[in-house]
Write a protein that holds these residues in place. Structure first.
Motif, PDB file in Angstrom:
ATOM      1  N   LEU A 100       0.818  -1.221   0.000  1.00  0.00           N
ATOM      2  CA  LEU A 100       0.000   0.000   0.000  1.00  0.00           C
ATOM      3  C   LEU A 100       0.848   1.267   0.000  1.00  0.00           C
ATOM      4  O   LEU A 100       0.524   2.235  -0.688  1.00  0.00           O
ATOM      5  CB  LEU A 100      -0.938  -0.010   1.204  1.00  0.00           C
ATOM      6  N   VAL A 101       1.929   1.273   0.762  1.00  0.00           N
ATOM      7  CA  VAL A 101       2.741   2.482   0.826  1.00  0.00           C
ATOM      8  C   VAL A 101       3.519   2.683  -0.468  1.00  0.00           C
ATOM      9  O   VAL A 101       3.756   3.830  -0.893  1.00  0.00           O
ATOM     10  CB  VAL A 101       3.687   2.440   2.051  1.00  0.00           C
ATOM     11  N   ALA A 102       3.906   1.597  -1.133  1.00  0.00           N
ATOM     12  CA  ALA A 102       4.670   1.710  -2.375  1.00  0.00           C
ATOM     13  C   ALA A 102       3.821   2.201  -3.535  1.00  0.00           C
ATOM     14  O   ALA A 102       4.363   2.634  -4.554  1.00  0.00           O
ATOM     15  CB  ALA A 102       5.300   0.365  -2.730  1.00  0.00           C
ATOM     16  N   THR A 103       2.514   2.138  -3.384  1.00  0.00           N
ATOM     17  CA  THR A 103       1.617   2.527  -4.478  1.00  0.00           C
ATOM     18  C   THR A 103       0.777   3.761  -4.143  1.00  0.00           C
ATOM     19  O   THR A 103      -0.199   4.044  -4.828  1.00  0.00           O
ATOM     20  CB  THR A 103       0.681   1.361  -4.841  1.00  0.00           C
ATOM     21  N   ASP A 123       0.047   6.432   3.546  1.00  0.00           N
ATOM     22  CA  ASP A 123       1.130   7.388   3.782  1.00  0.00           C
ATOM     23  C   ASP A 123       2.168   6.773   4.708  1.00  0.00           C
ATOM     24  O   ASP A 123       1.817   6.182   5.744  1.00  0.00           O
ATOM     25  CB  ASP A 123       0.581   8.671   4.410  1.00  0.00           C
ATOM     26  N   PRO A 124       3.447   6.927   4.383  1.00  0.00           N
ATOM     27  CA  PRO A 124       4.481   6.416   5.291  1.00  0.00           C
ATOM     28  C   PRO A 124       4.580   7.271   6.541  1.00  0.00           C
ATOM     29  O   PRO A 124       4.307   8.477   6.515  1.00  0.00           O
ATOM     30  CB  PRO A 124       5.759   6.511   4.447  1.00  0.00           C
ATOM     31  N   SER A 125       4.960   6.654   7.643  1.00  0.00           N
ATOM     32  CA  SER A 125       5.194   7.402   8.875  1.00  0.00           C
ATOM     33  C   SER A 125       6.525   8.129   8.815  1.00  0.00           C
ATOM     34  O   SER A 125       6.716   9.158   9.487  1.00  0.00           O
ATOM     35  CB  SER A 125       5.172   6.450  10.080  1.00  0.00           C
ATOM     36  N   GLY A 132      -7.397  -8.812   2.325  1.00  0.00           N
ATOM     37  CA  GLY A 132      -8.195  -7.848   3.048  1.00  0.00           C
ATOM     38  C   GLY A 132      -8.310  -6.490   2.398  1.00  0.00           C
ATOM     39  O   GLY A 132      -8.966  -5.597   2.942  1.00  0.00           O
ATOM     40  N   VAL A 133      -7.704  -6.312   1.234  1.00  0.00           N
ATOM     41  CA  VAL A 133      -7.725  -5.009   0.573  1.00  0.00           C
ATOM     42  C   VAL A 133      -8.291  -5.119  -0.838  1.00  0.00           C
ATOM     43  O   VAL A 133      -9.326  -4.544  -1.157  1.00  0.00           O
ATOM     44  CB  VAL A 133      -6.321  -4.378   0.529  1.00  0.00           C
ATOM     45  N   SER A 134      -7.604  -5.860  -1.695  1.00  0.00           N
ATOM     46  CA  SER A 134      -8.045  -5.961  -3.087  1.00  0.00           C
ATOM     47  C   SER A 134      -8.344  -7.392  -3.508  1.00  0.00           C
ATOM     48  O   SER A 134      -8.601  -7.636  -4.695  1.00  0.00           O
ATOM     49  CB  SER A 134      -6.990  -5.362  -4.029  1.00  0.00           C
ATOM     50  N   GLU A 135      -8.300  -8.336  -2.581  1.00  0.00           N
ATOM     51  CA  GLU A 135      -8.623  -9.708  -2.955  1.00  0.00           C
ATOM     52  C   GLU A 135     -10.135  -9.820  -3.191  1.00  0.00           C
ATOM     53  O   GLU A 135     -10.939  -9.329  -2.401  1.00  0.00           O
ATOM     54  CB  GLU A 135      -8.167 -10.706  -1.891  1.00  0.00           C
TER      55      GLU A 135
END
Length: 253
Positions: A46-49, A53-55, A93-96
Motif C-alpha cells: 500500500l505504501v509503495a503505491t 502514507d508512510p510514517s 483484506g484489501v483488493s482480494e
C-alpha cells in the motif's frame, strides 16, 4: 519509469506495521521480495503505491524522461500520481476478490474497475482471449493458484494508465512458485514494473539465497530476494507482400 522507497517506515498503534525499508523497481523489471506472512507485506504494497502514507521516509515516482541525479533530483511523486500508475493485485483484506464469485463475475468487475466495457459479450470475449472460457462458471476459490494470479494481474493491466503491478503473496493459494513467478516475468517482459511479495520459503524454492527466518529475522521487513529484467516477447512476423510475375492475371485487368 521507476518507483523508489527511501527509509520508508509505517507505524501501527502498538508496533510497526513496516520496519524501515529501501526499495526500487522500474518498468520492464520484476522484483521478488520475501518476508514472513503478516510482517509488512500489506503495508509495503500500500505504501509503495500511494495508498498508504508512510510514517517516515519518502516514496517517489521517477518518470522515464526525468533528469538523472547529475542533472538534478526529479520531483517527488504525489500519492495521487502513484495511485494512477499502479495496481495492487490480490492484497489480503484489501483488493482480494470474494472467493465465492465466479470467474465471469470477477472479470466483469475487473474490466469495470479498469474503465473498460463489461457487458456479457465483453466478458465472453476477454475470457476467450485469455483461454479461460472453460472456467467461466467456476468459483474463484476453485481455480488453481497460478490461474488466479494470472487472471487478476491481467485484469489490473487492463487499465491503460497502469505501469506497475504489485502481486501480494500469490504463494498463499498453493501451487509451484515457478508458476506465478513466470506470470510476473511475462508481465515485466511486456513492459510493466512488477513487485512480487512472497514467503522466504517460496523465494528459496525459486533459487534465492535466503536463510530460514529465526528469532529477530521473523519481524524484519520483506527483503529483495530476486531481480530480473526479462526480454520482451518477439515481435510477430511480418507477412511478405506477394510477388507478382509477368503471368499474374491481375496485370491484365
Amino acid at each position: 519509469m521507476q518507483i523508489t522507497l527511501s527509509d520508508v517506515r509505517v507505524d501501527g498503534r502498538r508496533e510497526p506495521m513496516l520496519e524501515p525499508v529501501d526499495l526500487a523497481w522500474s518498468t520492464g523489471e520484476c522484483v521478488l521480495v520475501a518476508g514472513e506472512p503478516g510482517h509488512g507485506h500489506t503495508a509495503l504494497a500500500l505504501v509503495a503505491t500511494g495508498r498508504l502514507d508512510p510514517s517516515a521516509g519518502e516514496v517517489r515516482i521517477v518518470p522515464a524522461h526525468a533528469p538523472s541525479r547529475r542533472g538534478g533530483q526529479p520531483a517527488r511523486g504525489t500519492a495521487a500520481s502513484l495511485r494512477a500508475v499502479t495496481a495492487v493485485v490480490d492484497v489480503p483484506g484489501v483488493s482480494e476478490p470474494d472467493d465465492a464469485l465466479t470467474v465471469a463475475d470477477v472479470v466483469a468487475e475487473g474490466l469495470a474497475l479498469a474503465g473498460r466495457r463489461s457487458l456479457r459479450r465483453d466478458v465472453t470475449r476477454w475470457l476467450a482471449e485469455h483461454s479461460l472460457t472453460a472456467d467461466r462458471g467456476r468459483r474463484l476459490d476453485q481455480v488453481p493458484g497460478v490461474v488466479r494470479t494470472a487472471l487478476l494481474a491481467a485484469l489490473a493491466a487492463e487499465d491503460p494508465d497502469v505501469r506497475f503491478l504489485v502481486l501480494t503473496l500469490p504463494d498463499r493459494h498453493g501451487g509451484e512458485p515457478s508458476g506465478w513467478w513466470e506470470v510476473a516475468q511475462s508481465l515485466a517482459g511486456a513492459g510493466y514494473g512488477v513487485l512480487v511479495q512472497c514467503t522466504r520459503a517460496s523465494a528459496r524454492d525459486l533459487g534465492a539465497d535466503l536463510p530460514p527466518a529465526r528469532g529477530g529475522s521473523l519481524h524484519e521487513p520483506p527483503v529483495v530476494a530476486l531481480r530480473a529484467r526479462p526480454a520482451p516477447p518477439p515481435a510477430p512476423p511480418v507477412a511478405a507482400a506477394p510477388v507478382r510475375t509477368d503471368d499474374d492475371p491481375q496485370e491484365d485487368r
